[in-house]
Design an enzyme around this catalytic site. Structure first.
Site, PDB file in Angstrom:
ATOM      1  N   SER A  13      34.579  41.325  35.677  1.00 53.31           N
ATOM      2  CA  SER A  13      35.642  42.010  36.407  1.00 53.31           C
ATOM      3  C   SER A  13      35.136  43.311  37.003  1.00 53.31           C
ATOM      4  O   SER A  13      34.536  44.132  36.313  1.00 53.31           O
ATOM      5  CB  SER A  13      36.815  42.316  35.471  1.00 53.31           C
ATOM      6  OG  SER A  13      37.573  41.178  35.212  1.00 53.31           O
ATOM      7  N   HIS A  72      42.460  46.744  36.029  1.00 51.34           N
ATOM      8  CA  HIS A  72      42.619  46.277  34.652  1.00 51.34           C
ATOM      9  C   HIS A  72      41.394  46.559  33.788  1.00 51.34           C
ATOM     10  O   HIS A  72      41.451  46.436  32.567  1.00 51.34           O
ATOM     11  CB  HIS A  72      42.997  44.787  34.619  1.00 51.34           C
ATOM     12  CG  HIS A  72      41.894  43.828  34.916  1.00 51.34           C
ATOM     13  ND1 HIS A  72      41.753  43.204  36.142  1.00 51.34           N
ATOM     14  CD2 HIS A  72      40.871  43.364  34.168  1.00 51.34           C
ATOM     15  CE1 HIS A  72      40.717  42.392  36.115  1.00 51.34           C
ATOM     16  NE2 HIS A  72      40.150  42.475  34.918  1.00 51.34           N
ATOM     17  N   ASP A  86      44.999  45.524  42.135  1.00 52.45           N
ATOM     18  CA  ASP A  86      44.108  45.518  40.978  1.00 52.45           C
ATOM     19  C   ASP A  86      42.779  46.200  41.287  1.00 52.45           C
ATOM     20  O   ASP A  86      41.716  45.748  40.872  1.00 52.45           O
ATOM     21  CB  ASP A  86      43.859  44.097  40.467  1.00 52.45           C
ATOM     22  CG  ASP A  86      43.213  44.095  39.072  1.00 52.45           C
ATOM     23  OD1 ASP A  86      43.418  45.077  38.328  1.00 52.45           O
ATOM     24  OD2 ASP A  86      42.511  43.127  38.736  1.00 52.45           O
TER      25      ASP A  86
END
Length: 509
Positions: A253, A126, A156
């Site tokens: 992230s 993402h 992911d």
């Protein structure tokens, strides 16, 4: 004395010869090594100083070991509107005091972890999905353009690469050995604050929070990405997160979760938050799952995933009562995939999966993460409860012909143009070249949504034989060819799976 001196000289010469042979072998075979094996070579050649244990609560050495290999990732993506509605918002939004979406290229940021000295970086899918341009900044303030080697939305994870050598790396640890209560550090770039380290403990393992593939737009959903963009809905998500109370915020992230020995045990991916900022808990993808995914992407251009071939329901006291079963732990088998591994091994509807590889199964993540590390054709030992007795089965995992394709996109440098193609590739073997009667070519293993291949409906399984009339046999050939457009166009030629040839032209800008 002479005898001792001769012995020392002999030992020195022998050691030098061994080191020389080792270096020759290392250079010759390093490209075919897995990331884990390549790291073993690296750390054998570059032994690290032992770092502190958890006992003295000194995190300085672990932070020093991890921080140089955690990078800042900045992405640029085109603001793709949804037609007339966006135009009306733009025209009338200010008039009625509504917030108008910004027009033109948008920016986002995240983190990544260097796992190979030659420039391979792991991050979250993402962080880079739909990116037109990816810029990586290292801890020593160097910047590089990056290209996407491949992505796996089911976990992911994404593998990107920069053109550099001798980069610092984080040592890959063993997430299976991580214990609840163990001290860990989260390293990343929250709120654009580069090289930030926070400390906490592992709060839980094997968390399945339903974050991968969900849009998380509901205000009642406390589980959010460490970013503001939503992710398309996916099937077959694999979640078995390490939960930590080390502070993780937007921008973390793709960053590193490391133990006090400075070893990478997880890739930070999500937070539990109603506000979008840290409220107590973060979640990281276990590195043992990431190893398999990343090695597959590097070797095949996509993930080779095996499946047990069952649908199931997690048991708890309420579900067990509804199904009229006596146990409240395990996975109740609702159905079997015809011809799947579970059916062929002898599993039945109504069986309850209670162990995998001898380890108790309490929820779906206990099975999914273990299977997610394996390839089609691998065997996995499953224990089921049937008629009040445990029965063991060796299930051969099957590939999934209908597994969701992993589809990205952006301009001017080789990396940007490569990302603009929106595809991943795998070099043809000599046998494949003979079968297809071609002298060169790469196989398209992944087509990502929003790229040129997606727009031109060039599917997975196509063989690309030339770009801009230059023969293509490797990813390096693609890099060289795409920066040489013909009259402002990128011209791609290849062969469809049915043997028919095609040629497509795309604007290079």
């Amino acid at each position: 004395m002479k005898k001792i001196g001769l012995t020392l000289i002999t030992a020195f010469v022998g050691g030098a010869m061994a080191l020389g042979v080792y270096k020759v072998i290392e250079n010759k075979y390093s490209d075919n090594l897995s990331f884990e094996d390549k790291q073993k070579v690296y750390f054998t050649s570059n032994p690290s100083t032992p770092v502190s244990s958890t006992g003295d609560l000194d995190f300085t050495q672990a932070a020093a070991a991890a921080t140089p290999a955690v990078v800042y990732i900045r992405t640029t993506y085109t603001n793709k509107g949804s037609g007339g509605q966006d135009q009306l918002e733009q025209m009338f939004g200010d008039m009625f005091g509504q917030r108008v979406r910004p027009q033109g290229p948008q920016m986002a940021s995240g983190s990544g972890v260097i796992i190979s000295p030659d420039g391979y970086i792991v991050t979250n899918n993402h962080v880079v999905e739909k990116a037109d341009k990816i810029t990586v900044a290292t801890n020593d303030h160097r910047t590089f353009s990056a290209k996407v080697i491949g992505t796996d939305p089911s976990t992911d994870l994404a593998l990107i690469k920069v053109s550099a050598n001798n980069l610092p790396i984080v040592k890959l640890g063993n997430s299976d050995d991580a214990k609840v209560g163990e001290w860990v550090l989260a390293v990343g770039n929250p709120f654009n604050l580069t090289s930030t380290v926070t400390a906490g403990i592992i709060s839980a393992k094997g968390r399945n929070i339903g974050i991968i593939g969900s849009e998380n737009s509901d205000d009642d959903n406390p589980f959010g990405r460490t970013r503001n963009q939503s992710t398309p809905k996916l099937n077959k998500a694999i979640e078995s997160f390490i939960q930590t109370d080390a502070a993780i915020n937007p921008g973390n992230s793709g960053g590193a979760l490391v133990n006090t020995r400075g070893e990478l045990i997880g890739i930070n991916a999500a937070i539990a938050s109603h506000t979008g900022s840290y409220e107590g808990y973060g979640f990281a993808i276990p590195v043992n799952l990431a190893k398999k995914v990343l090695n597959d992407i590097k070797k095949f251009g996509t993930v080779k995933r095996g499946f047990v071939g069952v649908t199931f329901t997690e048991l708890n006291p309420d579900v067990a009562q509804k199904l009229d079963v006596t146990t409240t732990n395990g996975l109740y088998v609702n159905d079997l995939v015809p011809g799947g591994g579970a059916e062929q091994a002898g599993l039945r509807k109504g069986d309850i999966i209670v162990k995998v590889e001898g380890q108790p199964v309490y929820e779906s993540s206990d099975l999914q993460e273990r299977v997610g590390r394996l390839q089609p054709g691998d065997k996995i030992n499953v224990t089921v409860l049937r008629d009040g007795k445990d029965k063991d089965f060796a299930v051969t995992l099957k590939g999934d012909a209908v597994a969701p394709s992993n589809r990205i996109a952006a301009s001017k440098s080789a990396e940007e143009l490569f990302n603009k193609l929106g595809a991943s590739f795998h070099a043809l073997t000599p046998a494949e070249k003979n079968r297809l009667h071609v002298n060169a070519g790469v196989l398209v293993t992944q087509v990502r949504e929003g790229g040129l291949f997606d727009a031109a409906e060039i599917p997975e399984g196509v063989v690309i034989t030339s770009i801009n009339k230059l023969p293509i046999s490797s990813i390096e050939d693609i890099d060289k060819a795409i920066v040489k457009p013909i009259q402002g166009n990128i011209i791609i030629a290849g062969i469809y799976p049915d043997g028919s040839h095609f040629s497509s032209a795309f604007p290079a800008q």
